[in-house]
Structure formats: structure tokens, C-alpha cells
Scaffold this motif. Sequence first.
Motif, PDB file in Angstrom:
ATOM      1  N   UNK A  62       0.924  -1.094  -0.011  1.00 28.04           N
ATOM      2  CA  UNK A  62      -0.045   0.209  -0.029  1.00 28.04           C
ATOM      3  C   UNK A  62       0.764   1.178  -0.094  1.00 28.04           C
ATOM      4  N   UNK A  63       0.211   2.232  -0.262  1.00 27.27           N
ATOM      5  CA  UNK A  63       0.941   3.673  -0.115  1.00 27.27           C
ATOM      6  C   UNK A  63       2.040   3.897  -1.067  1.00 27.27           C
ATOM      7  N   UNK A  68      -0.913   9.760  -1.974  1.00 21.91           N
ATOM      8  CA  UNK A  68      -1.278   9.238  -0.887  1.00 21.91           C
ATOM      9  C   UNK A  68       0.104   9.146   0.142  1.00 21.91           C
ATOM     10  N   UNK A  69       1.165   8.922  -0.240  1.00 22.84           N
ATOM     11  CA  UNK A  69       2.173   9.132   0.768  1.00 22.84           C
ATOM     12  C   UNK A  69       2.134  10.351   1.343  1.00 22.84           C
ATOM     13  N   UNK A  70       1.963  11.585   0.377  1.00 25.89           N
ATOM     14  CA  UNK A  70       1.976  12.827   1.056  1.00 25.89           C
ATOM     15  C   UNK A  70       0.774  13.251   2.105  1.00 25.89           C
ATOM     16  N   UNK A  71      -0.101  12.508   1.827  1.00 30.59           N
ATOM     17  CA  UNK A  71      -1.652  12.464   2.817  1.00 30.59           C
ATOM     18  C   UNK A  71      -1.114  12.205   4.161  1.00 30.59           C
ATOM     19  N   UNK A  73       1.962  11.804   5.291  1.00 29.57           N
ATOM     20  CA  UNK A  73       3.305  12.192   5.590  1.00 29.57           C
ATOM     21  C   UNK A  73       4.445  11.107   5.813  1.00 29.57           C
ATOM     22  N   UNK A  74       4.369  10.045   4.991  1.00 30.92           N
ATOM     23  CA  UNK A  74       5.318   9.207   5.079  1.00 30.92           C
ATOM     24  C   UNK A  74       5.874   9.110   3.387  1.00 30.92           C
ATOM     25  N   UNK A  75       6.878   8.563   3.588  1.00 32.25           N
ATOM     26  CA  UNK A  75       7.660   8.521   2.093  1.00 32.25           C
ATOM     27  C   UNK A  75       8.061   7.173   1.667  1.00 32.25           C
ATOM     28  N   UNK A  76       7.417   6.187   2.036  1.00 34.75           N
ATOM     29  CA  UNK A  76       7.929   4.782   1.797  1.00 34.75           C
ATOM     30  C   UNK A  76       6.473   3.934   1.772  1.00 34.75           C
ATOM     31  N   UNK A  77       6.213   3.092   1.143  1.00 33.30           N
ATOM     32  CA  UNK A  77       4.984   1.982   1.066  1.00 33.30           C
ATOM     33  C   UNK A  77       4.988   1.339   2.547  1.00 33.30           C
ATOM     34  N   UNK A 231       0.023  -2.670  -5.585  1.00 34.23           N
ATOM     35  CA  UNK A 231      -0.385  -1.447  -5.445  1.00 34.23           C
ATOM     36  C   UNK A 231      -1.186  -0.853  -6.617  1.00 34.23           C
ATOM     37  N   UNK A 232      -1.983   0.008  -6.180  1.00 31.79           N
ATOM     38  CA  UNK A 232      -3.060   0.549  -6.976  1.00 31.79           C
ATOM     39  C   UNK A 232      -2.558   1.412  -8.169  1.00 31.79           C
TER      40      UNK A 232
END
Length: 264
Positions: A62-63, A68-71, A73-77, A231-232
Motif C-alpha cells: 500500500x501507499x 497518498x504518501x503525502x497525505x 506524511x510518509x515517503x515509503x510504502x 499497489x493501486x
Amino acid sequence: MSTNLIAAAADRLRLADETGRAAAPVREFLGENDLDAAYAVQREVIGARVGAGARVVGAKIGLTAPVVQQQFGVFQPDFGILLDDMMYGHGETVPYSRFLQPRAEGEIAFVLGRDIDVPGATVAEVLRATDFVLPAVEIVDSRIANWDLTITDTVADNASSGAVVLGATPVAPTGLDLARTGMVLERDGEPVSFGAGHACLGSPVVAVTWLAREFARRGQPLRAGDVILSGALGPMVPITAPGTFRLRLDGIGEVDAVIEEGQP
């Protein structure tokens, strides 16, 4: 992180799943950024389901989309675990009543023909280990009310897993440009989501490579026979009523997720 807090979060998620009533976020136990604690909750929830008879058949990523990562606040799946009772085939009836707040995504599923048990796996090694790919509709779901999520909420909740519908015709990845694979997701014949492979970390095989490295680092390498949702490829679509979602993937094929009334 206190084992009591991890147990409390796991109990809240299990109760939501058992009763069909979405729960308050579990970040009140875990905080908003403690991924190790969130994965500990995930392991406890999955361990209980395996103890009750479910079987691990793979994993989901996911992510993978930057937006979506920005939503979060993370920058890895992130990842979740796939169990046998989540899996459906093309055209097989999926009971609407098994979900709380379902949404549909179009994805590419990788089915492994050999283990990936080396640290720092490469894209080439992932492609060599992939037996075939399939179109897949992932039905994501959340035990957290109103999808009120932080990263710890979704990871603890098994990466918001619900169910997976797999296509029935395998396609070898040889020669496929997965980054350029186009996607259309239809609901009852109407297109509702569009996308392409490059939306998934640049390419779905890059996403699977990340997962292979992460699992090897954790001492639980991906195994032959595992199904990996990469992933999507486009925006998720709310499922507000029974219906048929048809996913079409260029060069790979199509799959129908038939969601009907009925008991899980």
C-alpha cells in the motif's frame, strides 16, 4: 511500546471485524508515527486469524502513490498480509456484507515461482522469481470509522485489507512494460477509475522489489507460490452497493469482481 497498548489496539481491531462496527482510531494507543508498534499490532491480528485456521498466501503493498504518501506524511510504502479467506476468483461472488467501508482498486498481482530470500533483491531478481502476473481487483476496507487514518492506523489494520479478486489467465512478465500498462476500472459498465503502472512507485515491479527487500530484512522472505498485490494503478472507488467491477489491464487481461448481497 507497551505490550498492553499493542494488545489493546489489536483487540479493538478484532472486535470491529467480528461485530461489523467500525472502531475509533488505534493511534491513541500507538501514536501517529510508530511504525514498529503498528506492525506489531498487525502481526498480533494476523496471528490470531492464523490461529483460528486462516492460511497466509501472500502480501499486499500500500501507499505506493506519491499523493497518498503525502497525505499520510510518509515517503515509503507499507504492507499487509493476504490470507486464504480474502481471496476470490474471476466472476466468483463476493459477499457485500463482509465489508464495513469497502473501496475498489485496480492492481497487478505477481505470483512467485521461486523464493526471494536474498537481502537487497534487485528488479531483475524479482522478475526472474515471478512465474506470472494477473489482473486483480483489491477491495480495500478499514476497521477504523470514516477512514479516519494515520499511517499507524492503516498499518495496524493490516494495511486496510479487505479482499482480492484475481483473474484466471496467467501472463508471463517477459516482454511486458509494466510501467506503461494502462488500467480502466468499470462499475456496472461505467468507467470509474483510470491509471497506469507508473503510478505505482514508477512501476509495479519496483514496488514488489521494495517488498522483497523489506521482508528479507525482517527475516520472513517471500516464498514460491506467494501472491503479491503490487499497489493501486489509479484512484480507489467507493463501493456503496452491490455491483460488478471489471478491471481491464493492457496486455494482461481483465477480471470481474462480482459483489452481491449475502453472508460472508
